[in-house]
Design a protein around this motif. Structure first.
Motif, PDB file in Angstrom:
ATOM      1  N   ARG A 246       0.847  -1.209   0.000  1.00 24.04           N
ATOM      2  CA  ARG A 246       0.000   0.000   0.000  1.00 24.04           C
ATOM      3  C   ARG A 246       0.876   1.250   0.000  1.00 24.04           C
ATOM      4  NH1 ARG A 246      -5.497  -0.272  -0.961  1.00 24.04           N
ATOM      5  NH2 ARG A 246      -5.801   1.528   0.397  1.00 24.04           N
ATOM      6  N   ALA A 247       1.960   1.205   0.792  1.00 25.54           N
ATOM      7  CA  ALA A 247       2.866   2.353   0.835  1.00 25.54           C
ATOM      8  C   ALA A 247       3.610   2.512  -0.481  1.00 25.54           C
ATOM      9  CB  ALA A 247       3.856   2.193   1.992  1.00 25.54           C
ATOM     10  N   LEU A 248       4.039   1.418  -1.076  1.00 20.76           N
ATOM     11  CA  LEU A 248       4.814   1.487  -2.312  1.00 20.76           C
ATOM     12  C   LEU A 248       3.962   1.887  -3.514  1.00 20.76           C
ATOM     13  CD1 LEU A 248       7.112  -1.652  -1.829  1.00 20.76           C
ATOM     14  CD2 LEU A 248       7.772   0.768  -1.645  1.00 20.76           C
ATOM     15  N   ILE A 249       2.672   1.605  -3.476  1.00 21.69           N
ATOM     16  CA  ILE A 249       1.774   2.067  -4.544  1.00 21.69           C
ATOM     17  C   ILE A 249       1.817   3.587  -4.632  1.00 21.69           C
ATOM     18  CG2 ILE A 249      -0.663   2.314  -5.187  1.00 21.69           C
ATOM     19  CD1 ILE A 249      -1.092  -0.547  -4.139  1.00 21.69           C
ATOM     20  N   GLU A 250       1.806   4.236  -3.467  1.00 18.13           N
ATOM     21  CA  GLU A 250       1.843   5.703  -3.423  1.00 18.13           C
ATOM     22  C   GLU A 250       3.173   6.245  -3.948  1.00 18.13           C
ATOM     23  OE1 GLU A 250      -0.842   7.473  -2.603  1.00 18.13           O
ATOM     24  OE2 GLU A 250      -1.843   5.518  -2.411  1.00 18.13           O
ATOM     25  N   ARG A 251       4.195   5.404  -3.959  1.00 22.80           N
ATOM     26  CA  ARG A 251       5.522   5.844  -4.413  1.00 22.80           C
ATOM     27  C   ARG A 251       5.782   5.432  -5.863  1.00 22.80           C
ATOM     28  NH1 ARG A 251       7.904   3.670   1.337  1.00 22.80           N
ATOM     29  NH2 ARG A 251       6.670   5.101   2.609  1.00 22.80           N
ATOM     30  N   ARG A 252       4.733   4.978  -6.521  1.00 26.32           N
ATOM     31  CA  ARG A 252       4.719   4.716  -7.964  1.00 26.32           C
ATOM     32  C   ARG A 252       5.748   3.672  -8.407  1.00 26.32           C
ATOM     33  NH1 ARG A 252       6.544   8.576 -10.496  1.00 26.32           N
ATOM     34  NH2 ARG A 252       7.318   9.886  -8.798  1.00 26.32           N
ATOM     35  N   VAL A 253       5.807   2.566  -7.688  1.00 29.06           N
ATOM     36  CA  VAL A 253       6.694   1.483  -8.128  1.00 29.06           C
ATOM     37  C   VAL A 253       6.100   0.798  -9.354  1.00 29.06           C
ATOM     38  CG1 VAL A 253       7.637   1.043  -5.834  1.00 29.06           C
ATOM     39  CG2 VAL A 253       5.576  -0.170  -6.570  1.00 29.06           C
ATOM     40  N   ASP A 254       6.956   0.222 -10.183  1.00 29.17           N
ATOM     41  CA  ASP A 254       6.456  -0.582 -11.301  1.00 29.17           C
ATOM     42  C   ASP A 254       6.819  -2.062 -11.127  1.00 29.17           C
ATOM     43  OD1 ASP A 254       9.160  -0.648 -11.939  1.00 29.17           O
ATOM     44  OD2 ASP A 254       8.967   0.563 -13.756  1.00 29.17           O
ATOM     45  N   ALA A 255       7.493  -2.372 -10.030  1.00 30.44           N
ATOM     46  CA  ALA A 255       7.807  -3.765  -9.695  1.00 30.44           C
ATOM     47  C   ALA A 255       8.104  -3.852  -8.209  1.00 30.44           C
ATOM     48  CB  ALA A 255       9.007  -4.269 -10.496  1.00 30.44           C
ATOM     49  N   VAL A 256       7.846  -5.024  -7.627  1.00 27.01           N
ATOM     50  CA  VAL A 256       8.118  -5.242  -6.205  1.00 27.01           C
ATOM     51  C   VAL A 256       8.721  -6.628  -6.017  1.00 27.01           C
ATOM     52  CG1 VAL A 256       7.064  -5.679  -3.956  1.00 27.01           C
ATOM     53  CG2 VAL A 256       6.429  -3.658  -5.244  1.00 27.01           C
ATOM     54  N   PHE A 257       9.806  -6.659  -5.258  1.00 27.57           N
ATOM     55  CA  PHE A 257      10.412  -7.907  -4.815  1.00 27.57           C
ATOM     56  C   PHE A 257      10.037  -8.096  -3.356  1.00 27.57           C
ATOM     57  CE2 PHE A 257      14.739  -9.773  -3.329  1.00 27.57           C
ATOM     58  CZ  PHE A 257      14.199 -11.046  -3.271  1.00 27.57           C
ATOM     59  N   ALA A 258       9.256  -9.140  -3.078  1.00 27.16           N
ATOM     60  CA  ALA A 258       8.843  -9.447  -1.705  1.00 27.16           C
ATOM     61  C   ALA A 258       9.773 -10.520  -1.153  1.00 27.16           C
ATOM     62  CB  ALA A 258       7.401  -9.939  -1.681  1.00 27.16           C
ATOM     63  N   SER A 259      10.189 -10.367   0.101  1.00 26.84           N
ATOM     64  CA  SER A 259      11.244 -11.225   0.645  1.00 26.84           C
ATOM     65  C   SER A 259      10.820 -12.655   0.919  1.00 26.84           C
ATOM     66  CB  SER A 259      11.819 -10.604   1.924  1.00 26.84           C
ATOM     67  OG  SER A 259      12.649  -9.515   1.585  1.00 26.84           O
ATOM     68  N   ASN A 260       9.536 -12.955   0.867  1.00 22.97           N
ATOM     69  CA  ASN A 260       9.096 -14.349   0.845  1.00 22.97           C
ATOM     70  C   ASN A 260       7.715 -14.427   0.202  1.00 22.97           C
ATOM     71  OD1 ASN A 260       7.418 -13.460   2.922  1.00 22.97           O
ATOM     72  ND2 ASN A 260       7.825 -15.196   4.269  1.00 22.97           N
ATOM     73  N   ASP A 261       7.231 -15.630  -0.039  1.00 25.48           N
ATOM     74  CA  ASP A 261       5.966 -15.789  -0.754  1.00 25.48           C
ATOM     75  C   ASP A 261       4.764 -15.338   0.062  1.00 25.48           C
ATOM     76  OD1 ASP A 261       7.395 -16.803  -2.854  1.00 25.48           O
ATOM     77  OD2 ASP A 261       6.707 -18.874  -2.645  1.00 25.48           O
ATOM     78  N   ILE A 262       4.827 -15.500   1.383  1.00 29.38           N
ATOM     79  CA  ILE A 262       3.731 -15.030   2.230  1.00 29.38           C
ATOM     80  C   ILE A 262       3.585 -13.518   2.093  1.00 29.38           C
ATOM     81  CG2 ILE A 262       2.925 -14.794   4.602  1.00 29.38           C
ATOM     82  CD1 ILE A 262       2.722 -17.633   3.629  1.00 29.38           C
TER      83      ILE A 262
END
Length: 355
Positions: A246-262
């Motif tokens: 939710r926070a990164l959406i506001e910062r206009r990311v075009d990709a996200v790497f999440a540190s685990n699948d959960i």
């Protein structure tokens, strides 16, 4: 007239087994304790007699003779709520450990920390547990007092992640988290993504630290530069994935790497709730390749790590210490693979070696 009760049947002893097998008592003892210096023919002969009479060693006597209880521990200094939110990682790790423990006739004891735990007291409790011949430590903070106390007590143990202290003295099984994270970022850059965000794991964990390091290094090497505003601090949980996204959406990311699948699942839900398309608007990549990676829409691109094998390798090293008195620290780094599916916007069903 009350008939006389027959006397209780006497338990078989090592001497009885030896007499039936035509060998010495010490040979029977070596076979039971799986020691060397017994020919294969003699071993089979003794085992056949043991099977025939249904002999079971007295646990107390065996422990006294071998100075072992044939019991190891899996120690997770982790808050159980976070631990059990992931129904796959720790059970899979446990499966690998128990497979090796069972093959060596060792019992396995699970010890968990809790949120109100005094870490020094927890460490004392593990060391004072005279039942354990050794321990496998998972998800320990780098500065945990458990590690130096185990070293001081000379208790055999193995970590299932990179140690944050005394690394030259500690045996561990891990993956190259820096290179795996770097592979993720390079893949996203190759797909044309430039505002690549990261939702970290719990930064008291060396795996999370190394994934952050790989993310930063690769962006810097690519000339894009790591932007702290695109890094959301998480704790490997679904909630931190949702809130971080939710926070990164506001910062206009075009990709996200999440540190685990959960965490990635939480991020996908946040994107869905915000009306953002995956991967058109935001590409998402996770880590672990849990079964849930193919149960979400779109299916999750993720780093596959050999979780069960980590547990099995750690148990094998620990039992080598216990059974053969090995003292040299052993370090194992297992390979990972990037499994490309629909969530990153590339062709699906590809597996690429990450390290």
């Amino acid at each position: 007239m009350v008939p006389k009760s027959s006397s209780p049947k006497r338990s078989m002893s090592l001497e009885d087994i030896a007499a039936r097998a035509g060998v010495s008592r010490s040979t029977v003892s070596r076979v039971i304790n799986n020691e060397t210096y017994v020919s294969e023919h003699t071993r089979r002969q003794v085992l056949a007699v043991i099977e025939q009479v249904g002999y079971a060693p007295n646990p107390a006597a065996r422990a006294l003779a071998t100075q072992r209880n044939n019991t190891i521990g899996l120690v997770i200094p982790q808050v159980p709520l976070v631990l059990f939110e992931d129904p796959y990682y720790f059970p899979t790790l446990l499966q690998g450990i128990s497979r090796i423990a069972n093959a060596h006739d060792f019992a396995l004891v699970l010890s968990l920390g809790d949120s109100d735990m005094d870490e020094a007291r927890f460490a004392r409790r593990i060391i004072a547990n005279r039942l354990l011949d050794g321990a496998i430590i998972a998800s320990a903070a780098p500065d945990t007092p458990l590690i130096p106390r185990l070293l001081e007590a000379d208790m055999p143990f193995v970590l299932v992640e990179r140690p944050g202290q005394e690394s030259d003295r500690i045996s561990f099984v891990t993956i190259d988290n820096v290179e795996a994270a770097s592979h993720v970022v390079r893949h996203l850059i190759a797909l044309g993504r430039r505002r690549i965000g990261l939702i970290t794991g719990h930064l008291a964990n060396t795996d999370a630290q190394d994934r952050l390091k790989g993310y930063r290094q690769t962006l810097d090497e690519a000339g894009i530069g790591a932007d702290n505003n695109l890094i959301a601090t998480g704790d490997f949980s679904y909630r931190s994935g949702y809130d971080g996204m939710r926070a990164l959406i506001e910062r206009r990311v075009d990709a996200v790497f999440a540190s685990n699948d959960i965490t990635a699942r939480g991020a996908l839900q946040a994107l869905h709730d915000a009306g953002r398309r995956v991967p058109d608007d935001v590409a998402v990549i996770g880590f672990d390749d849990l079964p849930t990676a193919t149960q979400v829409t779109p299916q999750l691109t993720t780093v596959r790590q050999p979780i069960e094998e980590k547990g099995a390798q750690a148990a094998s090293i620990l039992l080598d210490f216990i059974e053969h008195g090995c003292t040299t620290a052993c370090r194992v780094v297992l390979p990972t693979e990037l499994v490309v599916r629909a969530s990153c916007g590339a062709a699906s069903a590809q597996v690429r070696k990450a390290s």
